[in-house]
Design a protein around this motif. Sequence first.
Motif, PDB file in Angstrom:
ATOM      1  N   ARG A 158    -101.291 -12.693 -44.102  1.00 23.40           N
ATOM      2  CA  ARG A 158    -101.811 -11.590 -43.292  1.00 23.40           C
ATOM      3  C   ARG A 158    -101.157 -11.469 -41.910  1.00 23.40           C
ATOM      4  O   ARG A 158    -100.859 -10.386 -41.451  1.00 23.40           O
ATOM      5  CB  ARG A 158    -103.320 -11.746 -43.154  1.00 23.40           C
ATOM      6  CG  ARG A 158    -103.988 -10.648 -42.374  1.00 23.40           C
ATOM      7  CD  ARG A 158    -105.493 -10.786 -42.382  1.00 23.40           C
ATOM      8  NE  ARG A 158    -105.935 -11.990 -41.652  1.00 23.40           N
ATOM      9  CZ  ARG A 158    -107.169 -12.148 -41.196  1.00 23.40           C
ATOM     10  NH1 ARG A 158    -108.081 -11.229 -41.417  1.00 23.40           N
ATOM     11  NH2 ARG A 158    -107.516 -13.251 -40.550  1.00 23.40           N
ATOM     12  N   LYS A 159    -101.010 -12.596 -41.235  1.00 23.49           N
ATOM     13  CA  LYS A 159    -100.462 -12.550 -39.872  1.00 23.49           C
ATOM     14  C   LYS A 159     -99.229 -13.427 -39.717  1.00 23.49           C
ATOM     15  O   LYS A 159     -98.816 -13.705 -38.593  1.00 23.49           O
ATOM     16  CB  LYS A 159    -101.527 -12.989 -38.871  1.00 23.49           C
ATOM     17  CG  LYS A 159    -102.694 -12.024 -38.765  1.00 23.49           C
ATOM     18  CD  LYS A 159    -103.694 -12.490 -37.724  1.00 23.49           C
ATOM     19  CE  LYS A 159    -104.810 -11.467 -37.572  1.00 23.49           C
ATOM     20  NZ  LYS A 159    -105.827 -11.910 -36.616  1.00 23.49           N
TER      21      LYS A 159
ATOM     22  N   ASN B   1    -101.312  -6.284 -39.628  1.00 24.00           N
ATOM     23  CA  ASN B   1    -100.737  -6.934 -38.448  1.00 24.00           C
ATOM     24  C   ASN B   1     -99.214  -6.967 -38.518  1.00 24.00           C
ATOM     25  O   ASN B   1     -98.622  -6.598 -39.528  1.00 24.00           O
ATOM     26  CB  ASN B   1    -101.310  -8.345 -38.299  1.00 24.00           C
ATOM     27  CG  ASN B   1    -102.618  -8.333 -37.512  1.00 24.00           C
ATOM     28  OD1 ASN B   1    -102.625  -8.515 -36.306  1.00 24.00           O
ATOM     29  ND2 ASN B   1    -103.733  -8.062 -38.196  1.00 24.00           N
TER      30      ASN B   1
ATOM     31  N   TYR C 179     -96.264  -8.876 -44.335  1.00 20.06           N
ATOM     32  CA  TYR C 179     -97.494  -8.553 -43.599  1.00 20.06           C
ATOM     33  C   TYR C 179     -98.330  -7.476 -44.290  1.00 20.06           C
ATOM     34  O   TYR C 179     -99.349  -7.062 -43.761  1.00 20.06           O
ATOM     35  CB  TYR C 179     -97.146  -8.109 -42.172  1.00 20.06           C
ATOM     36  CG  TYR C 179     -96.605  -9.248 -41.322  1.00 20.06           C
ATOM     37  CD1 TYR C 179     -97.428  -9.929 -40.432  1.00 20.06           C
ATOM     38  CD2 TYR C 179     -95.280  -9.666 -41.438  1.00 20.06           C
ATOM     39  CE1 TYR C 179     -96.948 -10.976 -39.666  1.00 20.06           C
ATOM     40  CE2 TYR C 179     -94.785 -10.714 -40.681  1.00 20.06           C
ATOM     41  CZ  TYR C 179     -95.626 -11.367 -39.796  1.00 20.06           C
ATOM     42  OH  TYR C 179     -95.147 -12.419 -39.041  1.00 20.06           O
TER      43      TYR C 179
END
Lengths: 569, 200
Positions: free
Chosen positions: A237-238, A289, A304
């Motif tokens: 995700r990040k 993100n 991402y």
Amino acid sequence: MGHTHGHEHGHHHHHEHGHEGADTTLPAAFDTAVPDEALTPEQRSRRSLLRRAGLLGAGLAAGSVLAQGAATPAYASTGGRRKNGYLWLAGDHHIHTQYSSDGKYRVGDQVRQGAAHGLDWMVITDHGSDAHARIGVDKVNPDIREARDTYEDTLVFQGLEWNIPAAEHGTVFVHPGRNEVAVLKQFETDYDGSVKGATDSTPANEALAVAGLTFLSEQVRSRRVKDVLMLANHPARKGLDSPHEIRAWRDATPASHQIAVGFEGAPGHQAGGIEKTYGMGVARGLYDNSPSANSFAGYPPESYRTWGGFDWMTATVGGLWDSLLAEGRPWWITANSDSHQVYTDTAVRGGPDSDFNLNGRHTDPVYGGKIDTTQGDYWPGQYSRTHVGSDGFSYAAVMDGIRAGRIWVDHGGLLSGLDARVAGGGRWATLGGALHVRKGTRVTLTVDLGLAGGANWAGFVPKLARVDVVQGDVTGPVSDRDTLSAPTARVAKSYEVNKSSGTVRLTYDLGAVDRPVYVRLRGTDGNRSAVGLRGAAVDPAGPAVDVLGDADPWKDLWFYSNPVWVLPS
Amino acid sequence: MSESHVVGVDTGHTGALRGADHLLRAFAAELGPDAAVSGCTHHVRDGLRPHTALSFALPSERAARALWQRLARDGPGRSGDAPGVAFGDERHGPGESAAGAALAAAEHAARTGGRAVLYPGSGAVTGVLTVARLLEVCAVERVAVLGSPEAPSPETLLVTREHVRPEWREGRLVLVAMPAAGGTLVPFEVPDPTPCCADH
């Protein structure tokens, strides 16, 4: 060849034992000896789901790969009870409640929803935080115990969503018992990145994460708790979970009883991409993100975002997950709801007296008077499911099944059952396992797929269009712990599924196997595909990047299985 | 612009990129008539604390030297730790910060890295415009689309969301975009990404 499979997976080969062990009772919904009339409304709902999914009563036994005297697929066994296979229990290890600062629901709300949406096991994972470490981790326990009593056909674990020092979030959960709260509380107090102010991606914080896993391992070794598992959540995700950190977690604890065993192949928040008119209109999975100073420099922008609802680490054939599998060591995928606030629900957080920091929880939710389309989550089991091959209906059996990698995941009820067996030389192995054969033995993968037996929670019967077999070489441990690709992994064969109900059998001939390999499965409704990120020769029709603000998750369904290894010697 | 015209500044900024953008604009505003040609953010991952540094490309060596001298002499004119500053081979400020500033300046000067907040024409990139128009009105040289090996057609609409952050890649200023609703593209970077534990 440097892998360590023999010991870790050897026990999977003894499927014929048929011992009943500790699993004395089966949930009433599964047990056809219990008449419909004797079931509670929840049990009846669960049974009708099982029945529609083809999981109850007469099933696939006649056409099974194991007709030649071996086991029957779990979902095919009459009475819902495996004879020699596994009980495939659907679950979710990533669920929030009012004990999370960004949560809303009571534990009982989530368990009731999960049970109604077809889950057999659930893990309550409120966020690690100061308030949770001080108050919530204690206060949630009576609610969980009450839910266990109320929903006796649903296994409810207590866990927490660990802020992994220097990294993303992860589920940590324990086997129920006298010390379940004490162990979780001590772990959270001493090793949570938020509680300890250890979120930055520094070597010292990375070491703290490993120390936390070592602590958990020690709790099992000293029998303070019966078992603990860790699974990394929304890993890409990040960009915070670097490849070397993932490998460090995997290797932090003894291979004989590993604590960190996998990551989410698909994140929760799947409704986040629903178009603005009806929904949040943002990114599927809330994967929106971009790189920060704390993220791993080697991750490209593609990592991402989600691809067919799956995390890039899993969705990329020949990508990070395959690089882990190519090492020949276990690392599994799951799929969960990450349910905080549910899309189109009408409840709102209680208040105005709600003081999360003072009470360690929000007050009970209240009726909000309107449908909330500004949220991106589903109820546990409503969209995402993690199916675990369990040797009985018990907490220990589910944890054993997860650790062994007997897991396949789907979205939107794309499948009702999956039975994959790799066979050769008179032996066979299933998901998460390893088939040991003599070099040159001819090996065949046989997959029985139970197509959707009824409507999903969006009200339609999903149709499986294509199944891919992904194959890669086992090349042993990597010298560069930040390796994030596997050059030999590719889609080896694709199957069009021209059938809309019942079962489908696929056979894939691995030939005379002369080197260690693994195979895994992936399938789709065929609605959205694109050339994979490593090119058409690797993956000609993989998942497409999810469109920002227009990704209806019900119109792009995939399933993924964990791998089976074939290890010639 | 040559290497000698880029000044790196490292204030040790941590946290969201939006904060770094504000800082960058504040610096740029102070430059007044000697406005920067471009201003970029750079991730500094070598130190004890990962953070974000800034770089400014100035239109002339004279302007760059003036900025360098002012920062080296007066600091950034705001509270906080003394920043690291770098200009060519010259360094000023605490060792780690000066190194971060030098990294930022070097990436920008070599055009191998850096996320551009200010660039020629950046003020004109607003609303919805075609890819062709984007390439025409600002310094962005190429648009790359996630998951697509090919360049987008020039007629494709880009919804800027008033937040277009191209980056230096191998000497070119490249905007990474992704498919969005209605067959449009949006820049990869979302103006207001979902923060951690904020209702999710």
